[in-house]
Design a protein around this motif. Sequence first.
Motif, short mmCIF file in Angstrom:
data_model
loop_
_atom_site.label_atom_id
_atom_site.label_comp_id
_atom_site.label_asym_id
_atom_site.label_seq_id
_atom_site.Cartn_x
_atom_site.Cartn_y
_atom_site.Cartn_z
N GLY A 157 0.79 -1.22 0.00
CA GLY A 157 0.00 0.00 0.00
C GLY A 157 0.82 1.27 0.00
O GLY A 157 0.26 2.36 -0.01
N LYS A 158 2.16 1.14 0.01
CA LYS A 158 3.04 2.31 0.01
C LYS A 158 3.95 2.25 -1.21
O LYS A 158 4.19 1.19 -1.79
N TRP A 159 4.50 3.41 -1.58
CA TRP A 159 5.39 3.48 -2.74
C TRP A 159 6.84 3.41 -2.29
O TRP A 159 7.27 4.18 -1.44
N SER A 160 7.57 2.48 -2.88
CA SER A 160 8.99 2.32 -2.59
C SER A 160 9.80 2.57 -3.85
O SER A 160 9.39 2.19 -4.95
N LEU A 161 10.94 3.18 -3.68
CA LEU A 161 11.85 3.43 -4.80
C LEU A 161 12.72 2.18 -4.99
O LEU A 161 13.44 1.78 -4.08
N VAL A 162 12.61 1.54 -6.17
CA VAL A 162 13.34 0.30 -6.41
C VAL A 162 14.50 0.48 -7.38
O VAL A 162 15.35 -0.40 -7.51
N PHE A 163 14.53 1.62 -8.07
CA PHE A 163 15.66 1.91 -8.96
C PHE A 163 15.83 3.41 -9.05
O PHE A 163 14.85 4.15 -9.20
N ASP A 164 17.08 3.86 -8.97
CA ASP A 164 17.38 5.29 -9.11
C ASP A 164 18.70 5.45 -9.85
O ASP A 164 19.70 4.82 -9.50
N GLN A 165 18.68 6.26 -10.87
CA GLN A 165 19.90 6.56 -11.63
C GLN A 165 20.00 8.07 -11.83
O GLN A 165 19.01 8.70 -12.22
N ILE A 166 21.15 8.63 -11.52
CA ILE A 166 21.41 10.03 -11.83
C ILE A 166 22.43 10.11 -12.95
O ILE A 166 23.52 9.52 -12.85
N VAL A 167 22.06 10.78 -14.03
CA VAL A 167 22.93 10.96 -15.19
C VAL A 167 23.45 12.39 -15.15
O VAL A 167 22.68 13.35 -15.36
N ALA A 168 24.72 12.55 -14.85
CA ALA A 168 25.30 13.89 -14.76
C ALA A 168 25.52 14.47 -16.14
O ALA A 168 25.85 13.76 -17.10
N VAL A 169 25.31 15.78 -16.26
CA VAL A 169 25.65 16.50 -17.48
C VAL A 169 27.10 16.91 -17.38
O VAL A 169 27.49 17.63 -16.44
N GLN A 170 27.90 16.44 -18.32
CA GLN A 170 29.32 16.72 -18.27
C GLN A 170 29.59 18.18 -18.60
O GLN A 170 28.99 18.74 -19.53
N LYS A 171 30.51 18.79 -17.87
CA LYS A 171 30.86 20.17 -18.14
C LYS A 171 31.65 20.26 -19.45
O LYS A 171 32.45 19.37 -19.76
#
Length: 272
Positions: free
Chosen positions: A257-271
């Motif tokens: 009944g609750k929302w869980s985060l099962v995948f997270d990816q951060i894609v950095a923008v290269q300078k």
Amino acid sequence: MALGTPAAPAAPGDPAAVVAAERAFANRAGEVGIAPSFLEYMADDAIVFAPDPLLARAVYGARPPGKAPRDGGTRLNWWPNFAGVARSGDLGFTTGPATINGKPAGIFYFTVWARQPDGGWKWVYDGGIEADGAAAPGPDSTPIALPPGDAKPLAAAAAMEQVRSAEMALAARARTDAAQAYKAVLAADARVQGSSAAPATSPEAVDRQLAARAHAVAFGPLGGGASKAGDLVWTYGDARWDEGRGHYVRIWQRRGGKWSLVFDQIVAVQKP
């Protein structure tokens, strides 16, 4: 007399169809090349980060097709190590390592798939990060499957609204302590990617991945979608921190009944 027994329908939450679509996509890239295969397998509204969110068809359509691998072109191959699908069988994802011309590429891809009206699958997001893939299982390995989410149906619109609220709460806390904001919503079996280290597949590795990120991060939602069963949602948006920025992509699953985060990816923008 029947000549054969019809194949049993896939169990709810079995990502076999999504895994098969991903493998077919990779095989096609080995036949015709990168741009033609990506155009063939993308949905019309699919997005990529280039470096900001753009319609994938415009990005890949503007690229010359190049040579097919059999004619001397680049051979990009990839395969899933982790996959999941909604109980309604209309939204799924896979992630795993890649090779270029048979050599480790140091890349982990992430693809979100949506089932089409004709029953086929097209990707709606494709991207990835540079990460250590030395210990990743090989192409013949069986991907780990995300366990099914809640069986009780929820309207897709309601699921999106609930996840938006969860993301707002995460974003509010992340402005002062991103690691703790994540820990409040991450599932015990969540996977986290973003640094140059191997993608985190255990709670200890997740802690190390979170510690490698900026202490404070400003998140801003941009889009995503929910399954018809309302048990799986994908989201993407902006991520900004001191001296850096990028984008996040997430998979949320309804559990108990609750929302869980099962995948997270951060894609950095290269300078530049």
